[in-house]
Motif scaffolding. Structure first.
Motif, mmCIF file in Angstrom:
data_model
loop_
_atom_site.group_PDB
_atom_site.id
_atom_site.type_symbol
_atom_site.label_atom_id
_atom_site.label_comp_id
_atom_site.label_asym_id
_atom_site.label_seq_id
_atom_site.Cartn_x
_atom_site.Cartn_y
_atom_site.Cartn_z
ATOM 1 N N ARG A 149 0.026 -24.740 12.255
ATOM 2 C CA ARG A 149 1.169 -23.835 12.098
ATOM 3 C C ARG A 149 0.677 -22.421 12.422
ATOM 4 N N PHE A 150 1.622 -21.532 12.744
ATOM 5 C CA PHE A 150 1.263 -20.162 13.123
ATOM 6 C C PHE A 150 1.650 -19.229 11.991
ATOM 7 N N THR A 151 0.790 -18.276 11.701
ATOM 8 C CA THR A 151 1.132 -17.307 10.663
ATOM 9 C C THR A 151 0.756 -15.894 11.107
ATOM 10 N N ALA A 152 1.627 -14.947 10.779
ATOM 11 C CA ALA A 152 1.340 -13.526 11.038
ATOM 12 C C ALA A 152 1.864 -12.742 9.842
ATOM 13 N N THR A 153 1.183 -11.660 9.518
ATOM 14 C CA THR A 153 1.552 -10.866 8.345
ATOM 15 C C THR A 153 1.981 -9.469 8.759
ATOM 16 N N HIS A 154 2.994 -8.983 8.066
ATOM 17 C CA HIS A 154 3.442 -7.600 8.264
ATOM 18 C C HIS A 154 3.027 -6.839 7.014
ATOM 19 N N ILE A 155 2.143 -5.889 7.191
ATOM 20 C CA ILE A 155 1.631 -5.155 6.028
ATOM 21 C C ILE A 155 1.388 -3.700 6.440
ATOM 22 N N TYR A 156 1.570 -2.784 5.503
ATOM 23 C CA TYR A 156 1.459 -1.343 5.792
ATOM 24 C C TYR A 156 2.315 -0.961 6.992
ATOM 25 N N GLY A 157 3.473 -1.574 7.091
ATOM 26 C CA GLY A 157 4.423 -1.178 8.127
ATOM 27 C C GLY A 157 4.156 -1.711 9.511
ATOM 28 N N GLU A 158 3.167 -2.593 9.667
ATOM 29 C CA GLU A 158 2.998 -3.154 11.018
ATOM 30 C C GLU A 158 2.547 -4.616 11.012
ATOM 31 N N TRP A 159 2.830 -5.254 12.141
ATOM 32 C CA TRP A 159 2.439 -6.647 12.292
ATOM 33 C C TRP A 159 0.971 -6.757 12.609
ATOM 34 N N GLN A 160 0.263 -7.614 11.900
ATOM 35 C CA GLN A 160 -1.124 -7.928 12.227
ATOM 36 C C GLN A 160 -1.080 -9.084 13.231
ATOM 37 N N GLU B 86 3.739 -8.522 -4.627
ATOM 38 C CA GLU B 86 4.349 -8.451 -5.954
ATOM 39 C C GLU B 86 5.493 -7.448 -6.005
ATOM 40 N N ASN B 87 6.434 -7.780 -6.881
ATOM 41 C CA ASN B 87 7.651 -6.983 -6.982
ATOM 42 C C ASN B 87 8.405 -7.468 -8.218
ATOM 43 N N LEU B 88 9.177 -6.609 -8.847
ATOM 44 C CA LEU B 88 10.009 -7.105 -9.936
ATOM 45 C C LEU B 88 11.442 -6.588 -9.825
ATOM 46 N N GLY B 89 11.588 -5.308 -9.616
ATOM 47 C CA GLY B 89 12.938 -4.755 -9.472
ATOM 48 C C GLY B 89 13.580 -5.227 -8.175
ATOM 49 N N LEU B 90 14.873 -5.043 -8.091
ATOM 50 C CA LEU B 90 15.580 -5.475 -6.875
ATOM 51 C C LEU B 90 15.361 -4.465 -5.761
ATOM 52 N N LYS B 91 14.298 -4.694 -5.050
ATOM 53 C CA LYS B 91 13.976 -3.855 -3.884
ATOM 54 C C LYS B 91 13.215 -4.712 -2.883
ATOM 55 N N PRO B 92 13.200 -4.282 -1.630
ATOM 56 C CA PRO B 92 12.566 -5.116 -0.610
ATOM 57 C C PRO B 92 11.060 -5.249 -0.818
ATOM 58 N N ALA B 93 10.524 -6.346 -0.290
ATOM 59 C CA ALA B 93 9.076 -6.556 -0.339
ATOM 60 C C ALA B 93 8.385 -5.500 0.510
ATOM 61 N N ARG B 94 7.089 -5.332 0.242
ATOM 62 C CA ARG B 94 6.329 -4.406 1.076
ATOM 63 C C ARG B 94 5.500 -5.150 2.115
ATOM 64 N N SER B 95 5.369 -6.444 1.941
ATOM 65 C CA SER B 95 4.707 -7.215 2.996
ATOM 66 C C SER B 95 5.450 -8.530 3.233
ATOM 67 N N PHE B 96 5.245 -9.062 4.418
ATOM 68 C CA PHE B 96 6.035 -10.206 4.872
ATOM 69 C C PHE B 96 5.149 -11.188 5.616
ATOM 70 N N GLU B 97 5.502 -12.457 5.522
ATOM 71 C CA GLU B 97 4.815 -13.455 6.344
ATOM 72 C C GLU B 97 5.807 -14.068 7.311
ATOM 73 N N PHE B 98 5.408 -14.139 8.559
ATOM 74 C CA PHE B 98 6.172 -14.858 9.583
ATOM 75 C C PHE B 98 5.398 -16.138 9.853
ATOM 76 N N ARG B 99 6.058 -17.260 9.718
ATOM 77 C CA ARG B 99 5.378 -18.528 9.904
ATOM 78 C C ARG B 99 6.220 -19.432 10.790
ATOM 79 N N VAL B 100 5.545 -20.251 11.569
ATOM 80 C CA VAL B 100 6.248 -21.253 12.380
ATOM 81 C C VAL B 100 5.575 -22.590 12.161
ATOM 82 N N PHE B 101 6.361 -23.575 11.729
ATOM 83 C CA PHE B 101 5.806 -24.935 11.696
ATOM 84 C C PHE B 101 6.728 -25.862 12.473
#
Ligand code: PLP
Ligand code: COI
Length: 344
Positions: free
Chosen positions: A21-32, A135-150
């Motif tokens: 599977r393919f994985t990429a992370t978006h962190i500190y405002g940019e895609w790795q 991590e997050n608790l209040g209703l606000k967007p995440a600060r990092s994201f994973e894009f995955r393809v399987f």
């Protein structure tokens, strides 16, 4: 390259674990830069917004093997565009088109042994997904994201294999609100639909059919597919609604109908009860559903037959199915330029 010893013809629409599977992370405002991995598990923080507030979305597409062995994707650029439209709605970063296509192609290529052979009746389902992690608790967007393809080899979505008529049951539950997220491919829409599908299946239908949530009068769509109707007046009609997923299959089928069947194609509200008598043929279309003729619809406590006995596959759906699948499998000329070949 040797294929896996699967009984391809017996596959249903179930998850089969493939090798990569393919994985990429978006962190500190940019895609790795992303890469292929073997681990099918995702380890994420318990506070991840995808888990609590459903800040996630996905796509669905297929790769097919052509007779000459080419591996074909069907309009993947449109899946990329749709994922980005959903991402924007859910305050997630867009996945650049070239990253999306690279991820899809690398995953398909790496899992070549799992791609069903030509003529097997199965295909390779591709599931891109974008999830809010960290991590997050209040209703606000995440600060990092994973894009995955399987990917997973799949057979027909509905139990009745091949081009057999399916049945739908109108749901009393709503799928989407007019200004809600119905036209986006957000997982949250599907969680709410699980019960509607269950109730439809308890009635003996393959799937739920949703009507508009304001009046419960106009057809919206099925649980996992858009609706098309061949009307008595010769038009191919499909619901105009801002609460349905803009299906890539529907868009393609409407184009095929207009150019190859010389049908007038219309997008407008369809009043189920008032117009049912004028339905000559009805179909449910989508990546998983392909184009399934709808033979019976349950509403107002009764089954209503679309085309006489509820079993017949009419000539319009048959033609549209043959043309669509013919293009997807590389059997017909790609006159619309819809195919993208994966270099193996
Ligand atoms: N409608 C819903 C709710 C879906 O989940 C899908 C599947 O993706 C569709 C329609 C069909 O869309 P597409 O043809 O792009 O696969
Ligand atoms: C698809 O057709 O690709 C979908 O995403 C529908 C899903 C419910 C299987």
């Amino acid at each position: 390259m040797i294929k896996k010893p699967l009984n391809w013809a017996e596959l249903g629409f179930q998850y089969v674990k493939t090798d990569f599977r393919f994985t990429a992370t978006h962190i500190y405002g940019e895609w790795q830069s992303g890469n292929l991995i073997k681990d099918e598990n995702i380890s994420i923080q318990e506070g991840a917004p995808s888990l609590h507030y459903a800040q996630q979305c996905f796509e669905g597409m297929k790769a097919q093997t052509a007779r000459d062995g080419r591996i074909l994707l069907f309009r993947p650029e449109l899946n990329s565009e749709r994922m980005n439209r959903t991402a924007a709605r859910l305050l997630m970063p867009e996945v650049p088109k070239n990253l999306f296509l690279q991820a899809v192609e690398e995953t398909v290529r790496a899992n070549y042994a799992w791609i069903p052979p030509y003529g097997s009746g199965a295909s390779l389902y591709i599931r891109p997904m974008l999830i809010g992690v960290g991590e997050n608790l209040g209703l606000k967007p995440a600060r990092s994201f994973e894009f995955r393809v399987f990917v997973s080899p799949v057979g027909p979505y509905y139990k009745n294999a091949g081009l057999a008529a399916i049945s739908l049951a109108v749901s009393e539950l709503d799928r989407a609100a007019p200004q809600g997220t119905g036209s986006y491919k957000a997982g949250a829409n599907y969680a709410g639909g699980l019960m509607a599908t269950l109730k439809a299946q308890e009635l003996g239908a393959n799937e739920a059919l949703y009507l508009d949530s304001a009046e419960h009068r106009y057809i919206d769509e099925a649980g996992s597919a858009n609706i098309i109707v061949s009307m008595e007046d010769g038009t191919l009609t499909t619901p105009a609604s801002n609460a349905i997923l803009p299906s890539i299959t529907r868009r393609s089928v409407m184009e095929i109908a207009a150019t190859q069947l010389n049908m007038k194609t219309v997008e407008r509200s369809i009043d189920l009860r008032e117009e049912f008598g004028s339905f000559q043929e009805m179909g449910a279309c989508g990546t998983a559903a392909v184009l399934s003729p709808v033979g019976r619809v349950f509403f107002d406590n009764d089954w209503h037959m679309v085309n006489g006995d509820g079993q017949t596959v009419g000539p319009v759906m048959q033609h549209l199915y043959d043309s669509l699948v013919g293009i997807q499998k590389g059997e017909n000329d790609d006159v619309f330029g819809w195919l993208r070949e994966v270099d193996i």
